[in-house]
Enzyme design. Structure first.
Site, short mmCIF file in Angstrom:
data_model
loop_
_atom_site.label_atom_id
_atom_site.label_comp_id
_atom_site.label_asym_id
_atom_site.label_seq_id
_atom_site.Cartn_x
_atom_site.Cartn_y
_atom_site.Cartn_z
N LYS A 72 0.88 -1.18 0.00
CA LYS A 72 0.00 0.00 0.00
C LYS A 72 0.91 1.23 0.00
O LYS A 72 1.48 1.60 1.01
CB LYS A 72 -0.87 -0.01 1.27
CG LYS A 72 -2.21 0.67 1.15
CD LYS A 72 -2.17 2.16 0.88
CE LYS A 72 -2.00 3.00 2.12
NZ LYS A 72 -1.74 4.43 1.78
N GLU A 99 8.83 1.01 11.48
CA GLU A 99 9.93 1.97 11.28
C GLU A 99 9.31 3.35 11.36
O GLU A 99 8.62 3.78 10.43
CB GLU A 99 10.59 1.76 9.92
CG GLU A 99 11.18 0.40 9.69
CD GLU A 99 12.36 0.10 10.61
OE1 GLU A 99 12.97 1.05 11.15
OE2 GLU A 99 12.65 -1.08 10.80
N CYS A 101 13.67 10.45 7.52
CA CYS A 101 13.43 10.03 8.92
C CYS A 101 14.67 10.25 9.77
O CYS A 101 14.56 10.52 10.95
CB CYS A 101 12.98 8.58 8.96
SG CYS A 101 14.10 7.47 8.11
N GLU A 136 9.61 15.52 16.12
CA GLU A 136 10.18 15.44 14.78
C GLU A 136 9.83 16.68 13.95
O GLU A 136 8.68 17.12 13.95
CB GLU A 136 9.61 14.19 14.10
CG GLU A 136 10.09 13.98 12.70
CD GLU A 136 9.57 12.67 12.11
OE1 GLU A 136 8.35 12.43 12.15
OE2 GLU A 136 10.39 11.89 11.61
P1 NAD Z 1 2.07 8.42 7.77
O1 NAD Z 1 2.17 7.67 9.04
O2 NAD Z 1 1.11 9.54 7.70
O3 NAD Z 1 1.68 7.45 6.56
C1 NAD Z 1 2.46 6.35 6.20
C2 NAD Z 1 1.61 5.33 5.47
O4 NAD Z 1 0.64 4.81 6.38
C3 NAD Z 1 0.82 5.88 4.29
O5 NAD Z 1 0.81 4.91 3.27
C4 NAD Z 1 -0.57 6.06 4.87
O6 NAD Z 1 -1.61 6.01 3.91
C5 NAD Z 1 -0.66 4.88 5.81
N1 NAD Z 1 -1.63 5.03 6.91
C6 NAD Z 1 -2.07 6.18 7.48
N2 NAD Z 1 -2.94 5.89 8.48
C7 NAD Z 1 -3.03 4.54 8.54
C8 NAD Z 1 -3.74 3.64 9.37
N3 NAD Z 1 -4.55 4.06 10.35
N4 NAD Z 1 -3.60 2.32 9.17
C9 NAD Z 1 -2.76 1.85 8.21
N5 NAD Z 1 -2.06 2.66 7.39
C10 NAD Z 1 -2.19 3.99 7.55
O7 NAD Z 1 3.55 8.92 7.43
P2 NAD Z 1 4.03 9.82 6.22
O8 NAD Z 1 3.60 11.22 6.47
O9 NAD Z 1 3.68 9.19 4.92
O10 NAD Z 1 5.63 9.70 6.37
C11 NAD Z 1 6.35 10.50 7.20
C12 NAD Z 1 6.72 9.78 8.49
O11 NAD Z 1 7.41 8.58 8.18
C13 NAD Z 1 7.68 10.56 9.36
O12 NAD Z 1 7.27 10.49 10.70
C14 NAD Z 1 9.00 9.85 9.16
O13 NAD Z 1 9.92 9.98 10.21
C15 NAD Z 1 8.57 8.45 9.00
N6 NAD Z 1 9.61 7.68 8.33
C16 NAD Z 1 10.30 6.73 9.05
C17 NAD Z 1 11.31 6.01 8.44
C18 NAD Z 1 12.08 4.93 9.17
O14 NAD Z 1 12.68 4.09 8.51
N7 NAD Z 1 12.07 4.90 10.49
C19 NAD Z 1 11.63 6.24 7.09
C20 NAD Z 1 10.91 7.22 6.41
C21 NAD Z 1 9.89 7.92 7.02
#
Ligand code: NAD
Length: 493
Positions: A172, A245, A279, A378
């Site tokens: 997804k 992650e 991240c 963050e």
């Molecule tokens: P997000 O949590 O808003 O969304 C990530 C994914 O989860 C998207 O595909 C979204 O549609 C899905 N999602 C949202 N709500 C959901 C739910 N209730 N159930 C299942 N799936 C759901 O994050 P984002 O804004 O896309 O990305 C930014 C975040 O990602 C930042 O906090 C960043 O630090 C983190 N990040 C972490 C790493 C790592 O490896 N630790 C790497 C990159 C980004």
């Protein structure tokens, strides 16, 4: 190019016919409409993966290796086309998008070999004429939910080891950046057996359906802490395995024995790369006070040199932020930092030269204190806050004073300082004189609220395998510990 879901190697519309728009953050134009999947679409994808698992899990290791290696080959052949799509949907400079394709190719190469290398171990038997074998088995269907900042890379960190371990997958993508994954599936994965890799598109509710589906056995997720918590709670009701992650607020420590110019350039790059939307972006800078003034001046100089522009231009260092929401979040953080008393040294506003695009100027603050929002939550934008520290001990304490534990960096020539910090700071990655560099053969992941589980390396493969102990007695015989018990007689011999 298809703008559809990918199920059983077929391109299909969402059953209810709903769609959503994908925007280019540079032109602010709508560039595609993509299916907004329903729970029925999710179910169709999971059923396809479940059916495909029956033959995928027993495929010979050489065949599996060849199929995964072919993904790497085709990814490289199509690198420019896919990189342009990532750039269009995310605003990331083309050069970084090309790097992303090269990384995913090498990840598929790496796991194509690692997947056939070890499937368990043999342990010493407890009785003569027997054997204990530990077999690492695939779970079944893995749901991979990915964010927008590295859409293909963070997908490959999950999909390559999950497939190499013998699972099948439903991906997804983020609702903000689904197009590069769609095109990659189209051009790099069409040779894979039917149903082993499927994709459904949509917002968080589609991800939630994947988590809640009774036939997904593992959820591999990269995204925010907030969403990670929701996923962990949903998965717990089915005792489903998760690999999470999550976000970070990574520190870097600048010791007073270093080349200030190099440390400043490394800090500016690590804080502003991809508009700070990484991240592991450097989000808390701790500099020893003896060199602080010179270092801060050098970071500001570096930040001012960053060239903003069209992400497709080869000389652009930083494109627009990914969305209006991300831009407004950054503006909110900067204005609150000013109210909290941080001193703005450069940036802090939108550049005036662009009529369109979600651009924000590289921003540097000093006069930072630990209570400020930026030092606790963050940032995920092009903001570098710099705090002065007296010594290494204070820097280590401040670095650990965080709910997160994703990565940490240090610049020093003093091995004792470097290794003391590496041991004392809670972080899944620790970089000495080389901020943010990953290695696909070494694990990556977070401690504390930055998540659990590891990606990359053998650890990343083990996230997708569960251990089974097989005990083989190759001589059928009675055992002295069976009934009838007789404590007075002791054990039969
Ligand atoms: P997000 O949590 O808003 O969304 C990530 C994914 O989860 C998207 O595909 C979204 O549609 C899905 N999602 C949202 N709500 C959901 C739910 N209730 N159930 C299942 N799936 C759901 O994050 P984002 O804004 O896309 O990305 C930014 C975040 O990602 C930042 O906090 C960043 O630090 C983190 N990040 C972490 C790493 C790592 O490896 N630790 C790497 C990159 C980004």
């Amino acid at each position: 190019m298809n703008h559809k879901n990918y199920i059983n190697n077929q391109w299909v519309d969402a059953v209810e016919g709903k769609t959503f728009e994908v925007e280019n953050p540079f032109t602010q134009e709508m560039i595609a409409r993509v299916p907004y999947s329903s729970a029925t679409d999710v179910d169709n994808a999971v059923v396809a993966a479940k059916n495909a698992w029956k033959s995928w899990k027993i495929l010979g290791s050489l065949d599996m290796r060849d199929l995964l290696r072919e993904v790497a080959v085709k990814s490289r052949i199509n690198d420019h086309e896919i990189a342009k799509i990532i750039s269009h949907e995310s605003g990331k400079p083309l050069i970084e998008c090309l790097d992303e394709i090269e990384w995913i190719a090498s990840i598929f190469e790496y796991y194509s070999e690692l997947g056939r290398d070890q499937r368990g171990r043999v342990v010493a038997p407890v009785t003569p004429k027997s054997m204990s074998v530990v077999v690492k088995e695939a779970y079944g269907v893995v749901g991979c939910i990915v964010p927008w900042n590295y859409p293909l890379l963070l997908m490959a960190w999950k999909v390559a080891p999950a497939l190499a371990a013998g699972n099948t997958v439903v991906v997804k993508p983020s609702e903000i950046t689904p197009l590069s994954i769609i095109r990659w599936l189209e051009v790099a994965c069409d040779h894979l057996p039917k149903g082993i890799l499927n994709m459904i598109t949509g917002f968080g509710d589609v991800g939630a359906s994947l988590v809640e589906h009774p036939d997904t056995r593992v959820i591999a997720f990269t995204g925010s802490v907030e969403t990670g918590k929701k996923i962990a709670m949903m998965a717990a009701s089915q005792l489903k395995k998760t690999s999470l992650e999550l976000g970070g607020n990574d520190p870097i420590i600048i010791c007073d024995d270093v080349d200030i110019q190099i440390a400043a350039r490394g800090t500016a790059w690590g804080g502003l790369l991809n508009g700070g939307q990484v991240c592991t972006s450097l989000e808390r800078v701790f500099v020893m006070e003896t060199i602080a003034n010179d270092f801060i001046e050098a970071v500001v100089e570096e930040a001012k040199k960053v060239r903003l522009g069209n992400p497709m231009d080869g000389q652009t260092d930083m494109g627009p932020l990914v969305s209006r929401m991300q831009l407004e979040k950054t503006e909110g953080k900067v204005s609150r930092a000013k109210l909290e008393g941080a001193r703005l040294l450069c940036g802090g506003d939108r550049p005036s030269e662009f009529e369109k695009g979600y651009f924000y100027n590289p921003t540097v603050f000093d006069q930072i204190t630990s209570e400020m929002e930026m030092m606790n939550v963050e940032t995920f934008g092009p903001i570098i806050p710099i705090q002065k520290v007296k010594n290494l001990r204070e820097a280590i304490e401040l670095a650990n004073n965080s709910q997160y534990g994703l990565g940490c960096s240090i610049y020093t020539n003093d091995l004792e300082k470097a290794m003391t910090a590496a041991h004392d700071i809670k972080a899944g990655s620790f970089w000495i004189n080389d901020p943010l560099t990953d290695n696909e053969a070494a694990p990556f992941g977070g401690m504390k609220m930055s998540g659990g589980g590891r990606e990359l390396g053998i650890e990343g493969l083990d996230e997708f395998r569960e251990s089974k102990h097989i005990l083989i007695d190759y001589k059928i015989r009675e055992k002295d510990y069976w009934f009838p018990y007789d404590l007075d007689q002791g054990r039969k011999t």
